[in-house]
Design a protein around this motif. Structure first.
Motif, PDB file in Angstrom:
ATOM      1  N   ALA A   1      30.940  58.942  87.520  1.00 55.89           N
ATOM      2  CA  ALA A   1      30.847  58.483  88.911  1.00 55.89           C
ATOM      3  C   ALA A   1      31.996  57.522  89.189  1.00 55.89           C
ATOM      4  O   ALA A   1      32.057  56.433  88.613  1.00 55.89           O
TER       5      ALA A   1
ATOM      6  N   LEU B   1      32.597  62.796  91.764  1.00 52.89           N
ATOM      7  CA  LEU B   1      32.190  62.922  90.363  1.00 52.89           C
ATOM      8  C   LEU B   1      33.261  63.692  89.615  1.00 52.89           C
ATOM      9  O   LEU B   1      33.754  64.720  90.099  1.00 52.89           O
TER      10      LEU B   1
ATOM     11  N   TRP C   1      30.039  63.433  98.162  1.00 55.70           N
ATOM     12  CA  TRP C   1      30.676  63.303  96.853  1.00 55.70           C
ATOM     13  C   TRP C   1      31.194  64.661  96.402  1.00 55.70           C
ATOM     14  O   TRP C   1      30.407  65.514  95.968  1.00 55.70           O
TER      15      TRP C   1
ATOM     16  N   PHE D   1      26.665  60.056  86.048  1.00 55.34           N
ATOM     17  CA  PHE D   1      25.721  60.381  87.104  1.00 55.34           C
ATOM     18  C   PHE D   1      24.376  60.821  86.521  1.00 55.34           C
ATOM     19  O   PHE D   1      24.298  61.765  85.749  1.00 55.34           O
TER      20      PHE D   1
ATOM     21  N   ILE E   1      30.387  55.467  95.737  1.00 54.65           N
ATOM     22  CA  ILE E   1      30.939  56.579  94.965  1.00 54.65           C
ATOM     23  C   ILE E   1      31.849  57.442  95.827  1.00 54.65           C
ATOM     24  O   ILE E   1      31.493  57.798  96.960  1.00 54.65           O
TER      25      ILE E   1
ATOM     26  N   ARG F   1      26.103  65.837  97.212  1.00 56.63           N
ATOM     27  CA  ARG F   1      27.216  66.365  96.435  1.00 56.63           C
ATOM     28  C   ARG F   1      27.662  67.734  96.953  1.00 56.63           C
ATOM     29  O   ARG F   1      26.839  68.538  97.388  1.00 56.63           O
TER      30      ARG F   1
END
Length: 587
Positions: free
Chosen positions: A205, A191, A111, A436, A188, A87
């Protein structure tokens, strides 16, 4: 499909704005991933355009240029050791830096996690705390932010031991050459934190497939036109701003003009100036309060036609909160002489857990209302009375978008018939796979592919009508009361506007539920304050039949969510904890 090692000719740009028209054949978001959508948009000459507080163009940013910057960032992320599925948290400031980093993460199969900017209330500590809980929830390997927020960002990052960099320092990283990882359409993409998620944040997600399906449905429902151009001031950390006004235009190859949200707050009519200058047709969206603030700003001026031309505003989207028909009518009254057509209003309903759009009103139908008797809204009594004592106008929020189903269910889970009010459940390919790292919250709202939205509403002839949030309902003596009804009633008193009142239930000394009303007060005379409190108490008693607790508080005290909506739950918590201090008024 483009090979991402290729460079794209950017000579299609020109001095000034990116164009509205383009020779590139339009595709309605029919791409497997978001990166593929940018690859295609970059073949044309359209793009993003960023404006200052006065609406003056600061930078045109073609999608081709965005793509090149994003690819460089993707290789920088590789140089920093980030791997597929990691992330990257980003403060979602409206500007080319965030856009390039967001898509750089997409190209590197990372992400991105958009985080909010500071709000006008709460101060430094509250913002740092908010960043901390979102960093804890998303567990990023890197946190990126604008340099002016260094103090806030570093304080939050140090608490979570997260590597933090500002936009400028990222540029100093030498990109690592090599092949970038790829993400599949069911993996994914990013987020999205739903608005209001502060203390216990829910990171939705969103897969590439869910996103592109929702963007395609949005393009089909709005009947996208070759002359369309999007104008937006909505924040990119909220789903309506990110998905509706950043990702959707890109996936539909539409040029966009942006005002920063804080600049809109200072000079809201600059939004209408941008719409007026667009020679094509305009697509622009706002929650109710955006239309409200514009019509209020015009109240002291003479003729809107002397400054604006809103005759080409094709879709005036309205969503993200309960739609107020009185506010919409006030906007029409203020700007009809500037060419604004009431039929341009396009009510919608959506939520982050469904990527964004659940329903959209067909273009040209405008705002349509149904009058619903209080007994139906509260769940007691019958609609068979000859003359309802009180009723509320409920706004039609349109038809389900392509690929989305809506059911209205009773408390025991049974599907209800048309015009029966119950919990709104939705199912479709753009509904989230889950929160998530939060299986309990996911299980609490999802069942057999259906999502419990937490909203109350009813269906009528294929259209969805939203009544309110189930968690906000005030139950007194077994009777349900919607806080909006109490708040709207108080707003009818002189001197109040939308957002000045928060209604919720508290537990009285004897354990009974009692309505409490917090009201922004702008009068200083103690006697006038006492009279105002008494007037409010009588107005609420007329609705609920119970004498409420009425507290007058300083203006700008009531908390808002990241999208600008009133947070009744937070207002209640702050009041009960003593953090909201009401004025002392003699009994």
């Amino acid at each position: 499909m483009l090979d991402r090692t290729d460079r794209i000719d950017t000579t299609l740009t020109f001095d000034g704005y990116t164009p509205t028209a383009d020779r590139l054949e339009r595709r309605i978001a029919d791409f497997p991933t978001l990166g593929d959508a940018l690859d295609y948009a970059a073949k044309g000459s359209r793009g993003m355009n960023f404006h200052d507080a006065r609406g003056t163009l600061v930078r045109a940013y073609p999608y081709a240029e965005l793509r090149e910057d994003a690819l460089r960032h993707a290789h920088r992320f590789q140089a920093l050791g980030l791997e597929k599925g990691d992330r990257i948290a980003l403060v979602a400031e409206t500007g080319p830096e965030f856009a390039a980093c967001f898509f750089g993460a997409i190209y590197a199969a990372l992400w991105p996690v958009p985080l909010p900017l500071p709000t006008s209330f709460g101060g430094r500590d509250a913002y740092v705390d908010q960043l901390e809980v979102m960093l804890t929830s998303s567990d990023p390997k890197l946190f990126l932010y604008p340099s002016e927020l260094t103090d806030f960002a570093n304080a939050a990052a140090e608490r979570r031991a997260v590597t933090a960099r500002d936009w400028e320092s990222l540029q100093a990283i030498e990109p690592t050459p090599g092949t970038l990882p790829t993400a599949g359409e069911h993996e994914i993409a990013y987020l999205q934190y739903s608005s209001g998620s502060t203390r216990f944040p829910h990171g939705v997600a969103v897969t590439h497939r869910a996103l592109l399906d929702n963007l395609r449905a949005h393009g089909i429902s709005t009947e996208i036109q070759p002359t369309d151009r999007c104008i937006s001031w909505l924040p990119w950390y909220h789903d309506m701003g990110l998905v509706g006004c950043m990702l959707s235009p890109l996936a539909l190859q539409v040029s966009v003009d942006y005002l920063k949200t804080e600049d809109f707050a200072r000079r809201p009519l600059a939004w209408l100036d941008l719409i007026s200058r667009n020679p094509g047709t305009s697509l622009s969206y706002s929650p109710t309060f955006g239309y409200d603030i514009c019509s209020r700003r015009m109240s002291s001026q003479t003729r809107a036609a002397d400054r604006f031309d809103l005759s080409r505003w094709r879709l005036a989207g309205n969503g993200a909160d309960m739609i107020r028909p009185d506010v919409m009518q006030a906007f029409v009254d203020s700007f009809a002489d500037a060419g604004f057509k009431a039929s341009a209003f396009c009510p919608s309903y959506g939520l982050a857990e469904a990527t964004l759009a659940v329903s959209i009103m067909p273009p040209g139908e405008g705002i349509r209302l149904e009058l619903v008797e209080e007994s139906e809204l509260s769940g007691v009594g019958t609609p068979a009375q000859e003359r309802p004592r009180r009723y509320r106008a409920i706004v039609n929020c349109g038809k389900p978008v392509e690929g989305m189903e809506i059911e209205i269910r009773s408390a025991d889970g049974n599907q209800l018939a048309d015009r029966s009010i119950g919990k709104v459940w939705v199912r479709g390919s753009s509904v989230m796979v889950g929160y998530f790292r939060d299986p309990e919250s996911t299980e609490a709202c999802m069942k057999d592919g259906w999502l419990d939205t937490g909203d109350m509403g009813y269906m009528s002839g294929g259209y969805i009508f939203i009544v309110g949030r189930a968690k906000d309902m005030i139950i007194i003596n077994g009777k349900n009361h919607w806080p909006q009804d109490i708040e709207w009633a108080v707003e009818q008193l002189p001197g109040f506007k939308s957002g000045d009142i928060a209604a919720f239930a508290i537990t009285g000394p004897s354990g009974e539920e009692t309505p409490a009303v917090l009201v922004h007060c702008r009068v200083s005379d103690p006697e006038e304050r006492g009279k105002l409190r008494d007037d409010i108490r009588e107005r609420v008693r007329a609705i609920t039949g119970i004498s409420p607790v009425v507290e007058l508080i300083p203006p700008r005290t009531l908390p808002r969510t990241s999208s600008g909506k009133l947070s009744r739950t937070k207002a209640r918590n702050l009041y009960l904890s003593g953090e909201i201090q009401p004025y002392d008024i003699a009994a």
